[in-house]
Design a protein around this motif. Structure first.
Motif, PDB file in Angstrom:
ATOM      1  N   VAL A  36      -2.262 -32.942  51.941  1.00 32.03           N
ATOM      2  CA  VAL A  36      -1.757 -33.537  53.180  1.00 32.03           C
ATOM      3  C   VAL A  36      -0.273 -33.209  53.305  1.00 32.03           C
ATOM      4  O   VAL A  36       0.469 -33.264  52.328  1.00 32.03           O
ATOM      5  CB  VAL A  36      -1.985 -35.065  53.207  1.00 32.03           C
ATOM      6  N   THR A  40       3.182 -35.943  58.341  1.00 27.77           N
ATOM      7  CA  THR A  40       2.252 -36.809  59.060  1.00 27.77           C
ATOM      8  C   THR A  40       2.587 -38.281  58.836  1.00 27.77           C
ATOM      9  O   THR A  40       2.389 -39.108  59.722  1.00 27.77           O
ATOM     10  CB  THR A  40       0.809 -36.528  58.599  1.00 27.77           C
ATOM     11  N   LEU A  56      -2.105 -42.595  50.097  1.00 28.24           N
ATOM     12  CA  LEU A  56      -2.723 -41.289  50.328  1.00 28.24           C
ATOM     13  C   LEU A  56      -3.712 -40.956  49.221  1.00 28.24           C
ATOM     14  O   LEU A  56      -4.798 -40.425  49.481  1.00 28.24           O
ATOM     15  CB  LEU A  56      -1.636 -40.214  50.413  1.00 28.24           C
ATOM     16  N   TYR A  61      -6.797 -37.962  48.974  1.00 25.90           N
ATOM     17  CA  TYR A  61      -5.980 -36.757  48.854  1.00 25.90           C
ATOM     18  C   TYR A  61      -5.477 -36.635  47.409  1.00 25.90           C
ATOM     19  O   TYR A  61      -5.168 -37.633  46.761  1.00 25.90           O
ATOM     20  CB  TYR A  61      -4.809 -36.811  49.827  1.00 25.90           C
ATOM     21  N   LYS A 233      -5.046 -28.641  61.283  1.00 25.98           N
ATOM     22  CA  LYS A 233      -4.923 -29.664  62.314  1.00 25.98           C
ATOM     23  C   LYS A 233      -5.734 -29.200  63.505  1.00 25.98           C
ATOM     24  O   LYS A 233      -5.892 -27.996  63.736  1.00 25.98           O
ATOM     25  CB  LYS A 233      -3.460 -29.902  62.701  1.00 25.98           C
ATOM     26  N   GLU A 245      -7.478 -35.326  65.251  1.00 26.50           N
ATOM     27  CA  GLU A 245      -8.042 -35.332  63.907  1.00 26.50           C
ATOM     28  C   GLU A 245      -8.948 -34.126  63.697  1.00 26.50           C
ATOM     29  O   GLU A 245      -9.603 -33.651  64.631  1.00 26.50           O
ATOM     30  CB  GLU A 245      -8.824 -36.629  63.669  1.00 26.50           C
ATOM     31  N   VAL A 270      -3.712 -30.949  55.436  1.00 29.09           N
ATOM     32  CA  VAL A 270      -3.962 -31.606  56.712  1.00 29.09           C
ATOM     33  C   VAL A 270      -2.626 -32.079  57.264  1.00 29.09           C
ATOM     34  O   VAL A 270      -1.819 -32.679  56.546  1.00 29.09           O
ATOM     35  CB  VAL A 270      -4.911 -32.808  56.539  1.00 29.09           C
ATOM     36  N   GLU A 271      -2.408 -31.795  58.526  1.00 31.51           N
ATOM     37  CA  GLU A 271      -1.197 -32.277  59.187  1.00 31.51           C
ATOM     38  C   GLU A 271      -1.542 -32.685  60.601  1.00 31.51           C
ATOM     39  O   GLU A 271      -2.284 -31.990  61.301  1.00 31.51           O
ATOM     40  CB  GLU A 271      -0.112 -31.198  59.222  1.00 31.51           C
ATOM     41  N   GLN A 272      -1.052 -33.821  61.018  1.00 30.54           N
ATOM     42  CA  GLN A 272      -1.189 -34.261  62.400  1.00 30.54           C
ATOM     43  C   GLN A 272       0.157 -34.837  62.811  1.00 30.54           C
ATOM     44  O   GLN A 272       0.534 -35.935  62.426  1.00 30.54           O
ATOM     45  CB  GLN A 272      -2.317 -35.294  62.548  1.00 30.54           C
ATOM     46  N   THR A 275      -0.173 -39.195  66.019  1.00 30.72           N
ATOM     47  CA  THR A 275      -1.499 -39.799  65.937  1.00 30.72           C
ATOM     48  C   THR A 275      -1.594 -40.935  66.951  1.00 30.72           C
ATOM     49  O   THR A 275      -0.579 -41.557  67.302  1.00 30.72           O
ATOM     50  CB  THR A 275      -1.765 -40.347  64.524  1.00 30.72           C
ATOM     51  N   LEU A 283      -5.689 -39.614  59.058  1.00 30.79           N
ATOM     52  CA  LEU A 283      -5.856 -38.816  57.847  1.00 30.79           C
ATOM     53  C   LEU A 283      -7.176 -39.136  57.145  1.00 30.79           C
ATOM     54  O   LEU A 283      -7.815 -38.261  56.561  1.00 30.79           O
ATOM     55  CB  LEU A 283      -4.684 -39.046  56.899  1.00 30.79           C
ATOM     56  N   SER A 286      -9.871 -37.324  59.215  1.00 33.75           N
ATOM     57  CA  SER A 286      -9.834 -35.876  58.986  1.00 33.75           C
ATOM     58  C   SER A 286     -10.433 -35.526  57.630  1.00 33.75           C
ATOM     59  O   SER A 286     -11.203 -34.571  57.505  1.00 33.75           O
ATOM     60  CB  SER A 286      -8.389 -35.374  59.068  1.00 33.75           C
TER      61      SER A 286
END
Length: 295
Positions: A36, A40, A56, A61, A233, A245, A270-272, A275, A283, A286
């Motif tokens: 991750v 984010t 996390l 993760y 993403k 997501e 993973v990056e957003q 949100t 997260l 996802s």
């Protein structure tokens, strides 16, 4: 990513197998790195890095990518040894971290911990925290300019990558969409790809490449092995094409992940960037999709 967008999990399967006299030994199960990008959860990391990393890890993760080092020359206010201990305490690795070019000053002074200012220390600190990759995350508008300026940036990437190599690290460049906008018939992205591939590799942001009209699979085919890192993403099915997501948008991740070997993928994150609610909820969603469909 960067200071403002830092557009800031990593996944690779490391397979250990051996042969012995007599029956073959069973291969060790592959380790799946589910990473991750800490951009984010940037606000949570500013307030409570220990609690954020623990949360996390509880989501599932097991790897993170750093999103801040610039200025303080620390990792979220912690020294490399302190941050490495915190990661270990939570069963996390940080194989990669983001940095700025540093051409843009901060309050009129050189921006430290960047490719252009204080890079030696940044490299040493990255090695001390256990990173394998250092990523030039973003070019501010003032750092882009003409094709000639992109050639200058490419030269600086080569120089920074050489210093990384001396420490056993790999430099990468992380794209957005502006690198794909042609100037005089040439894309800045291609100038950045013209760097020495041993010194500079790419972290492909799948969202931004797709938004720029690029096919990630075609990029892998054209430049095999050049993309050891990905940002995962998704793009919403709306006219705004906002971040969403993973699995909730229009990007065909199954098609992309099928070409991980050709890309040279070692880790994905993973990056957003934004949100709709808690970034931890996004997260979690996802990761559930990734575990069920992609790894």
């Amino acid at each position: 990513m960067m200071t403002s967008r830092r557009d800031f999990l990593a996944s690779a399967a490391l397979l250990a197998a051996g042969l012995a006299v007599g029956p073959p030994l069973l291969a060790a199960p592959p380790k799946k790195y589910l990473g991750v990008q800490l951009y984010t959860v940037r606000e949570a990391m500013e307030k409570d890095p220990a609690g954020t990393l623990a949360r996390l890890a509880s989501i599932g993760y097991n790897a993170v990518e750093g999103a801040t080092y610039t200025g303080s020359q620390k990792f979220y206010g912690l020294t490399p040894s302190e941050f490495a201990a915190l990661l270990k305490q939570n069963g996390l690795l940080m194989p990669s971290s983001h940095y700025r070019l540093g051409e843009e000053p901060t309050n009129g002074a050189p921006t430290l911990g960047t490719l252009l200012h204080g890079w030696d220390r940044a490299v040493d600190d990255a090695a001390a925290v256990g990173a394998k990759y250092m990523v030039c995350a973003y070019l501010a508008p003032a750092e882009r300019g003409t094709l000639d300026h992109y050639k200058y940036v490419a030269d600086q990437l080569n120089r920074a990558g050489e210093r990384c190599q001396q420490a056993g690290l790999q430099l990468c460049y992380h794209n957005h969409d502006f690198e794909f906008v042609p100037q005089a018939g040439q894309r800045p992205f291609d100038l950045l790809l013209a760097t020495d591939e041993k010194l500079v590799q790419l972290e492909l942001d799948l969202y931004w490449a797709t938004k720029a009209g690029q096919d990630p699979v075609a990029l892998f085919r054209q430049h095999p092995g050049r993309f050891p890192l990905w940002h995962v993403k998704d793009m919403a099915k709306t006219p705004e094409r906002a971040f969403t997501e993973v699995g909730n948008g229009v990007i065909d991740f199954k098609k992309i992940f099928a070409q991980a070997k050709q890309a040279g993928l070692h880790y994905f994150f993973v990056e957003q960037d934004t949100t709709p609610g808690s970034p931890f909820d996004s997260l979690t969603q996802s990761l559930a999709y990734i575990k069920k469909n992609l790894v």
